[in-house]
Motif scaffolding. Structure first.
Motif, PDB file in Angstrom:
ATOM      1  N   MET A   1       0.843  -1.214   0.000  1.00 18.56           N
ATOM      2  CA  MET A   1       0.000   0.000   0.000  1.00 18.56           C
ATOM      3  C   MET A   1       0.870   1.253   0.000  1.00 18.56           C
ATOM      4  SD  MET A   1      -3.447  -0.330   2.171  1.00 18.56           S
ATOM      5  CE  MET A   1      -2.806  -0.757   3.755  1.00 18.56           C
ATOM      6  N   VAL A   2       0.344   2.315  -0.601  1.00 18.61           N
ATOM      7  CA  VAL A   2       1.046   3.602  -0.491  1.00 18.61           C
ATOM      8  C   VAL A   2       0.277   4.503   0.461  1.00 18.61           C
ATOM      9  CG1 VAL A   2       2.159   3.484  -2.767  1.00 18.61           C
ATOM     10  CG2 VAL A   2      -0.093   4.555  -2.571  1.00 18.61           C
TER      11      VAL A   2
ATOM     12  N   PRO B   1     -11.549   4.093 -10.304  1.00 18.65           N
ATOM     13  CA  PRO B   1     -11.017   4.149  -8.934  1.00 18.65           C
ATOM     14  C   PRO B   1      -9.748   3.307  -8.788  1.00 18.65           C
ATOM     15  CG  PRO B   1     -13.068   2.887  -9.029  1.00 18.65           C
ATOM     16  CD  PRO B   1     -12.870   3.471 -10.385  1.00 18.65           C
ATOM     17  N   PHE B   2      -8.853   3.779  -7.923  1.00 24.06           N
ATOM     18  CA  PHE B   2      -7.656   2.990  -7.618  1.00 24.06           C
ATOM     19  C   PHE B   2      -8.092   1.720  -6.887  1.00 24.06           C
ATOM     20  CE2 PHE B   2      -5.590   7.385  -7.035  1.00 24.06           C
ATOM     21  CZ  PHE B   2      -5.221   7.443  -8.368  1.00 24.06           C
ATOM     22  N   MET B   3      -7.401   0.623  -7.183  1.00 24.13           N
ATOM     23  CA  MET B   3      -7.696  -0.638  -6.487  1.00 24.13           C
ATOM     24  C   MET B   3      -6.633  -0.846  -5.410  1.00 24.13           C
ATOM     25  SD  MET B   3     -10.379  -1.637  -8.063  1.00 24.13           S
ATOM     26  CE  MET B   3     -10.619  -3.355  -7.668  1.00 24.13           C
ATOM     27  N   TYR B   4      -7.062  -1.041  -4.170  1.00 23.94           N
ATOM     28  CA  TYR B   4      -6.087  -1.336  -3.120  1.00 23.94           C
ATOM     29  C   TYR B   4      -5.455  -2.703  -3.398  1.00 23.94           C
ATOM     30  CZ  TYR B   4      -7.573   2.582  -0.254  1.00 23.94           C
ATOM     31  OH  TYR B   4      -7.824   3.834   0.216  1.00 23.94           O
TER      32      TYR B   4
ATOM     33  N   PHE C   1      -0.630  -7.257  -9.283  1.00 23.75           N
ATOM     34  CA  PHE C   1      -0.464  -6.142 -10.228  1.00 23.75           C
ATOM     35  C   PHE C   1      -1.564  -6.186 -11.289  1.00 23.75           C
ATOM     36  CE2 PHE C   1       1.578  -4.545 -14.233  1.00 23.75           C
ATOM     37  CZ  PHE C   1       1.442  -3.198 -13.915  1.00 23.75           C
ATOM     38  N   LEU C   2      -1.831  -7.378 -11.839  1.00 24.16           N
ATOM     39  CA  LEU C   2      -2.879  -7.488 -12.867  1.00 24.16           C
ATOM     40  C   LEU C   2      -4.240  -7.112 -12.269  1.00 24.16           C
ATOM     41  CD1 LEU C   2      -1.777 -10.773 -14.696  1.00 24.16           C
ATOM     42  CD2 LEU C   2      -1.588  -8.422 -15.527  1.00 24.16           C
ATOM     43  N   TYR C   3      -4.449  -7.502 -11.014  1.00 28.41           N
ATOM     44  CA  TYR C   3      -5.711  -7.152 -10.340  1.00 28.41           C
ATOM     45  C   TYR C   3      -5.838  -5.621 -10.180  1.00 28.41           C
ATOM     46  CZ  TYR C   3      -8.611  -6.057  -6.319  1.00 28.41           C
ATOM     47  OH  TYR C   3      -9.516  -5.463  -5.486  1.00 28.41           O
TER      48      TYR C   3
END
Ligand code: ACO
Length: 426
Positions: A114-115, A185-188, A199-201
């Motif tokens: 996570m960032v 939306p960004f995916m966690y 990464f693909l998810y």
């Protein structure tokens, strides 16, 4: 230990200059030219074609034989038996991990994916149409603003956590740069998935539906990362070392590496390959483009061919080609016209006198672009994926340099400008 030496005589210079010669464990001997300065000379080597800038124990390439070894292990064997995170460990730590060390390492990387939530706001400042490499230059550099607690480059533990953070967070930032461009939306990150699967998810998943993981595509993604992991002192790695030699923080150094990778002569080539195949458009146009590539008066180059070091088939290109066919089988797109053009181009280049004589073989970028396109990646993400895969290489070279004695990198020049002159008084 010095075993041999070179003796240089220079017209008009009274002494013979003795220069030590060093041998590595593999490869060509090197002449230590550092002693020339006290005799009033520098060496001149634009493009560093004959200059070793450092010692390294990480990667060895024999470009004539088409050999690539990471810590001694051939890339083909690593691609077949290992995986990307194990290679990251090997590059950084020097030896393959035990089963327990590997489990621990994978667990550590997964728990740093996570960032910081505040980093998400950076993305709002970028135009939707921004190139994702432009975003990556910015957000990776910005990581240094979040980890003041671990930026002491002299502290081994600080360096270790920074290396783990970079390897863990690069895919997250890469996927965020894509999601930003398409307004999704960004995916966690999901820690139940593998590194490549996650990464693909994050790239292709959405909150609206279940994500279906494809083992073939996940394995292909892992191989793409693995094949890009390191390539000794290439332009971007040398940039990271040069930036690092000033004592700059590692996130800033990696941002510099990303910038150097972006150019079409380096990491930008996979994007350029696909754009060129699209421009060629049909097999019947190939001859016209081959003719242009061979024309000395035309700056046109066939993208995906030639390499500064490989004067033989790039061993990574072979693995990439096999992966390409696996992906095409899985996706049922074996009739892709771009693949047909690529195959024909490859065949012509391997037989054509111009390419044979100049040893211009297909490089790793030749096939990676085609695979990535088939997997659904937009062309401008290709270099971002290269940057993500190359991060362990950059960071292990940076760590190797910082861990030993090093000097600030400071090349000299052959000055050809005006001689000293006085400012005109009017
Ligand atoms: N198409 C046509 N001719 C070429 C090509 C090409 N792709 N590559 C090199 N040549 C020719 C040059 O015109 C030159 O001919 P000359 O001796 O008659 O002047 C000769 O081959 C040597 O070329 P250089 O540019 O001197 O070789 P260098 O080692 O400096 O360049 C490079 C290597 C930059 C990769 C070059 O081959 C190139 O531009 N290739 C296309 C871009 C590409 O695929 N880059 C990816 C590199 S791999 C990577 O970064 C992962």
């Amino acid at each position: 230990m010095v075993q041999k030496s070179a003796h240089v005589t220079i017209d008009g210079h009274p002494d013979t200059i003795d220069l030590p010669i060093y041998s590595g464990t593999e490869g060509q001997d090197v002449i230590d030219v550092g002693g020339l300065t006290k005799h009033g000379f520098f060496t001149y080597d634009p493009g560093f074609v004959s200059t070793a800038a450092c010692d390294s124990t990480i990667t060895y390439i024999d470009g004539d034989k088409g050999i690539l070894l990471h810590r001694g292990y051939p890339i083909e064997q690593l691609a077949e038996h290992s995986d990307y995170l194990e290679l990251c460990y090997l590059l950084i730590h020097g030896e393959l991990p035990s089963a327990e060390q590997k489990n621990d390492y994978v667990d550590i990387i997964k728990h740093h994916t996570m960032v910081h939530e505040q980093l998400r706001y950076f993305f709002n400042g970028f135009r939707r149409a921004a190139h994702p490499m432009a975003i990556m230059c910015g957000v990776v550099g910005a990581l240094s603003a979040f980890y003041h607690d671990s930026l002491d480059i002299e502290d081994e533990n600080h360096r270790l956590i920074t290396m783990n953070r970079l390897i863990a967070k690069m895919p997250t930032l890469a996927a965020m740069s894509y999601k930003h461009s398409i307004g999704q939306p960004f995916m966690y990150p999901r820690n139940d998935l593998s590194y490549a699967g996650n990464f693909l998810y994050m790239m292709f998943g959405s909150p609206c539906e279940d994500y279906i993981d494809s083992p073939v595509l996940t394995r292909a993604m892992d191989k793409i990362f693995l094949l890009h992991a390191d390539h000794e002192q290439n332009a971007s790695t040398s940039t990271v070392r040069l930036a690092g030699s000033t004592g700059a923080n590692p996130y800033a150094c990696i941002a510099a590496g990303i910038s150097a990778l972006w150019g079409p002569a380096h990491g930008g080539a996979n994007e350029a390959v696909l754009n060129q195949l699209t421009e060629i458009g049909s097999e019947k146009n190939i001859d016209k483009y081959i003719k242009r590539a061979k024309d000395k008066n035309d700056p046109f180059r066939l993208m995906g061919f030639g390499h500064r070091v490989y004067k033989n088939y790039d061993p990574r290109a072979k693995v990439m080609q096999e992966t390409c066919y696996e992906v095409f089988d899985e996706l049922g797109v074996e009739a892709d016209p771009l693949l047909k053009i690529a195959q024909r181009l490859e065949q012509i280049a391997l037989e054509d006198e111009y390419f044979v004589e100049k040893k211009l073989y297909p490089n790793v970028d030749f096939y990676s672009g085609i695979i990535l396109k088939a997997m659904g990646f937009p062309v401008d993400m290709f270099t971002v994926i290269f940057a993500t895969g190359r991060t362990p290489g950059w960071i292990s070279h940076w760590n190797e340099m910082i861990s030993g004695p090093y000097k600030i990198g400071r090349p000299r020049q052959l000055y050809k400008g005006p001689v000293k002159r006085d400012y005109p008084t009017r």
